[in-house]
Write a protein that holds these residues in place. Structure first.
Motif, short mmCIF file in Angstrom:
data_model
loop_
_atom_site.label_atom_id
_atom_site.label_comp_id
_atom_site.label_asym_id
_atom_site.label_seq_id
_atom_site.Cartn_x
_atom_site.Cartn_y
_atom_site.Cartn_z
N GLY A 155 0.79 -1.22 0.00
CA GLY A 155 0.00 0.00 0.00
C GLY A 155 0.83 1.27 0.00
N HIS A 156 2.00 1.24 -0.65
CA HIS A 156 2.87 2.41 -0.73
C HIS A 156 2.86 2.97 -2.15
N ARG A 157 3.10 4.27 -2.29
CA ARG A 157 3.11 4.91 -3.60
C ARG A 157 4.52 5.00 -4.18
N ASN A 158 5.37 5.83 -3.56
CA ASN A 158 6.72 6.02 -4.08
C ASN A 158 7.64 6.42 -2.93
N GLN A 159 8.24 5.41 -2.29
CA GLN A 159 9.08 5.66 -1.12
C GLN A 159 10.39 6.32 -1.54
N GLN A 160 10.80 7.33 -0.79
CA GLN A 160 11.99 8.10 -1.12
C GLN A 160 13.02 8.11 0.00
N GLY A 161 12.64 7.68 1.19
CA GLY A 161 13.57 7.66 2.30
C GLY A 161 13.25 6.51 3.23
N ALA A 162 14.26 6.04 3.97
CA ALA A 162 14.06 4.94 4.91
C ALA A 162 15.16 4.98 5.95
N ALA A 163 14.79 4.68 7.19
CA ALA A 163 15.77 4.67 8.28
C ALA A 163 15.22 3.83 9.43
N ILE A 164 16.12 3.24 10.21
CA ILE A 164 15.76 2.47 11.39
C ILE A 164 15.71 3.40 12.60
N ARG A 165 14.60 3.37 13.35
CA ARG A 165 14.54 4.14 14.59
C ARG A 165 15.25 3.34 15.68
N PRO A 166 16.34 3.89 16.21
CA PRO A 166 17.16 3.09 17.13
C PRO A 166 16.42 2.61 18.36
N GLU A 167 15.49 3.41 18.89
CA GLU A 167 14.81 3.04 20.13
C GLU A 167 13.98 1.77 19.99
N THR A 168 13.49 1.49 18.79
CA THR A 168 12.60 0.34 18.59
C THR A 168 13.14 -0.69 17.61
N GLY A 169 14.07 -0.30 16.75
CA GLY A 169 14.53 -1.18 15.69
C GLY A 169 13.58 -1.27 14.52
N ASN A 170 12.49 -0.48 14.54
CA ASN A 170 11.51 -0.48 13.44
C ASN A 170 11.99 0.39 12.28
N LEU A 171 11.57 -0.01 11.08
CA LEU A 171 11.84 0.80 9.90
C LEU A 171 10.81 1.92 9.80
N TRP A 172 11.27 3.14 9.52
CA TRP A 172 10.41 4.25 9.15
C TRP A 172 10.72 4.61 7.70
N ALA A 173 9.70 4.97 6.93
CA ALA A 173 9.91 5.27 5.51
C ALA A 173 9.07 6.46 5.08
N SER A 174 9.68 7.34 4.29
CA SER A 174 8.96 8.48 3.71
C SER A 174 8.51 8.12 2.31
N GLU A 175 7.38 8.71 1.90
CA GLU A 175 6.92 8.47 0.53
C GLU A 175 6.16 9.68 0.00
N HIS A 176 6.21 9.81 -1.31
CA HIS A 176 5.53 10.91 -1.99
C HIS A 176 4.06 10.56 -2.23
N ALA A 177 3.18 11.50 -1.92
CA ALA A 177 1.82 11.51 -2.47
C ALA A 177 1.86 12.40 -3.71
N PRO A 178 0.76 12.52 -4.45
CA PRO A 178 0.82 13.41 -5.61
C PRO A 178 1.01 14.87 -5.19
N GLN A 179 0.01 15.46 -4.52
CA GLN A 179 0.05 16.87 -4.16
C GLN A 179 -0.54 17.01 -2.75
N GLY A 180 0.33 17.24 -1.77
CA GLY A 180 -0.13 17.15 -0.39
C GLY A 180 -0.28 15.70 0.00
N GLY A 181 -0.10 15.41 1.28
CA GLY A 181 -0.25 14.04 1.74
C GLY A 181 1.01 13.22 1.72
N ASP A 182 2.20 13.86 1.55
CA ASP A 182 3.44 13.12 1.75
C ASP A 182 3.42 12.53 3.15
N GLU A 183 4.08 11.38 3.33
CA GLU A 183 3.98 10.66 4.60
C GLU A 183 5.33 10.16 5.07
#
Length: 575
Positions: free
Chosen positions: A411-439
């Motif tokens: 359910g992702h559109r176009n991921q542009q960034g990714a990093a591990i949050r050290p406190e949890t070890g979980n992956l966080w990822a940024s992605e582009h929406a078309p216009q507004g709604g980047d996440e």
């Protein structure tokens, strides 16, 4: 103006045939600007420009003694007349069957006669003197339009207004006076806005980078020093810090560069995977990461757009870096191809604490939009792999029919960034929406992040992407941007050089609200649960498109700018 010899009054031509009555058949001869569709019965079409008429006759294999009847010219589907000294297109409005038109290298200024040729799909008007393209507003079937080298062409609003221009179309606007802002909007609409160069067309940032270090005030850190370490990187995407302090940087056109002691080596690193020739849009050589045990095995992992039989796909390769070249390069994973818009797909690679790796595969837009919800497809997913490309046994969909086993989330559109949050070890990822709604999303095993069924964003023409931003069974974003910042690479700060910033998330942004020159880094403060508390803009004064942010082993922050003459920038505290 050249003339084909037709007067400005209605002429009558006597056409003598083998008629049983022996009487002459009279056909009206139209003025060059008159429409065949407004005549009753047969008529003869004419052209204001003799060279254009000659080209039409040649295409139809009709001699100069024969009439170009309306029925005849309407059957013409392709016309090529390059370097033919054509000045006027008056009369072309009757070539209603045209689908392909190549009139490059002429002296054309007015293309208004094309406005009614609704069947046109391919148009070449390179190297003319065109300034007004209003006639293209209604040509909704255009898929390949080349307007390069019309030096005074500036306004492309008719293309922005054309409802048929969108995903998959190609528009050539190199060597024109079109504004960078308009090019950005076209590119954001998934239009490939140049058939030779990347979509930015070499647009320079609005602000020149400083030659000397500059000091800026910030909120919790008080003052930072910003230094341009190196320039001359062509659309850099990813970076990795080697143990001895050197920095590897990928360039989208397909090169791996190294910065040693603050100096960009002139020669690229040899042995990188092949990304293809010519136009690769905004893909190419993308992210890179060092194996967690790099000091023992020297493995460098790279994501890239890989040429395949029917276009390109996204692949993950690895090679051993010996200080001068990548050796033993091999693909460890190749995503299933999904169409030619791969040239706009982003991809990141990040190692998890357990030495598995996450690989993002963007590109779920245009005709590929529904594939983000298809669990059997790799596009629009976060994948989880072992370091050799095999599938971990504990992946969430292993053994399930209809699911690709590599899929970790969908359910992702176009991921542009990714990093591990050290406190949890979980992956966080940024992605582009078309216009507004980047996440930015917290990526959890087996979860669905909603695209395109739910979204906070709008389409590039203003309509909402979805009726709701969230629904049961789909994850809510941790961070949302309205308006969008075109969120890119990201990192969590864990160093000691900026004590007040520990645990903060840093995210790059190409531009804010679709406005050129508004790129920056966002510093996002989180509470212990990973919930947002506040945000701060950094480096906005530089006016650069920020492609990536990363922390060095010595606790400083480094930033890549997205430009033809891209730069590596260092952020350090003023102590």
């Amino acid at each position: 103006m050249k003339s084909s010899g037709v007067t400005s009054i209605l002429l009558l031509t006597l056409i003598f045939g083998s008629m049983s009555s022996g009487q002459a058949q009279v056909r009206p001869v139209l003025r060059p600007g008159e429409l065949c569709s407004e005549q009753v019965g047969a008529a003869v079409a004419t052209f204001e420009d003799a060279d254009l008429e000659a080209a039409v006759r040649a295409a139809l294999s009709v001699g100069t003694q024969e009439d170009l009847t309306c029925g005849l010219v309407s059957e013409l589907t392709a016309l090529t007349a390059e370097n033919s000294e054509i000045e006027s297109l008056v009369g072309m409005q009757n070539l209603t069957g045209l689908t392909n038109l190549e009139l490059n290298a002429n002296s054309i200024t007015d293309i208004s006669p094309l406005s009614g040729l609704a069947n046109l799909t391919t148009v070449g008007l390179v190297n003319n003197s065109i300034t007004d393209i209003s006639a293209l507003r209604a040509l909704t079937n255009l898929s390949d339009l080349r307007l390069q080298s019309n030096p005074d062409l500036r306004i492309v609003q008719p293309l922005l207004d054309n409802p048929g221009v969108g995903a998959g179309d190609r528009i050539g606007l190199g060597s024109t006076d079109v504004r960078c802002a308009d090019l950005t909007v076209l590119a954001a609409n998934l239009v490939n806005v140049d058939v030779v160069q990347t979509p930015e067309l070499g647009c320079e940032p609005l602000t020149k980078l400083p030659d000397e270090p500059v000091i800026y005030r910030t909120f919790e850190q008080i003052q930072i020093r910003v230094t341009v370490v190196a320039q001359g990187l062509e659309y850099p995407w990813g970076m990795a810090f080697l143990p001895e302090g050197d920095i590897l940087v990928t360039e989208r056109p397909g090169r791996l560069r190294i910065i040693r002691d603050g100096v960009l080596e002139p020669e690229p690193i040899a042995g990188v995977p092949y990304v293809g020739e010519g136009d690769v849009g905004i893909a190419g050589l993308l992210d890179l990461a060092l194996h967690p045990r790099y000091v023992d095995n020297n493995w460098v992992y790279i994501t890239y757009s890989k040429p395949v039989e029917n276009g390109r796909t996204i692949a993950l390769a690895r090679g051993r870096f010996d200080g001068t070249a990548l050796r033993d390069v091999e693909d460890v994973f190749v995503a299933d191809p999904w169409g030619r818009r791969v040239d706009y797909a982003g991809s990141r690679v990040v190692f998890a604490p357990d030495e598995t790796l996450y690989m993002t595969v963007g590109g779920a837009f245009g005709t590929a939009r529904p594939l983000a919800q298809d669990p059997s497809a790799h596009v629009g997913k976060v994948l989880r792999l072992n370091d050799d490309g095999s599938v971990p046994d504990d992946n969430p969909f292993v053994g399930q029919v209809g699911y690709a086993p590599e899929v970790f989330s969908l359910g992702h559109r176009n991921q542009q960034g990714a990093a591990i949050r050290p406190e949890t070890g979980n992956l966080w990822a940024s992605e582009h929406a078309p216009q507004g709604g980047d996440e930015v999303n917290v990526i959890l095993a087996g979860r669905n992040y909603g695209w395109p069924e739910v979204s906070d964003g709008r389409e590039y023409r203003g309509a909402r992407v979805a009726e709701r931003p969230w629904q049961d069974g789909m994850e809510r974003a941790a961070i949302v941007w309205l308006p969008s910042i075109a969120a890119t690479g990201m990192t969590f700060y864990t160093g000691n050089r900026f004590p007040a910033w520990q645990g903060n998330l840093f995210v790059g942004g190409l531009m804010t609200g679709r406005i050129w020159g508004t790129g920056h880094v966002e510093r996002i403060v989180l509470n212990s649960n990973g919930e947002e508390l506040r945000r701060e803009w950094l480096l906005a004064e530089l006016g650069q498109r920020i492609r990536h942010v990363s922390q060095s082993p010595d606790g400083l922050l480094y930033v890549l700018t997205d430009a033809e003459n891209g730069a590596l920038i260092r952020i350090e505290p003023v102590e």
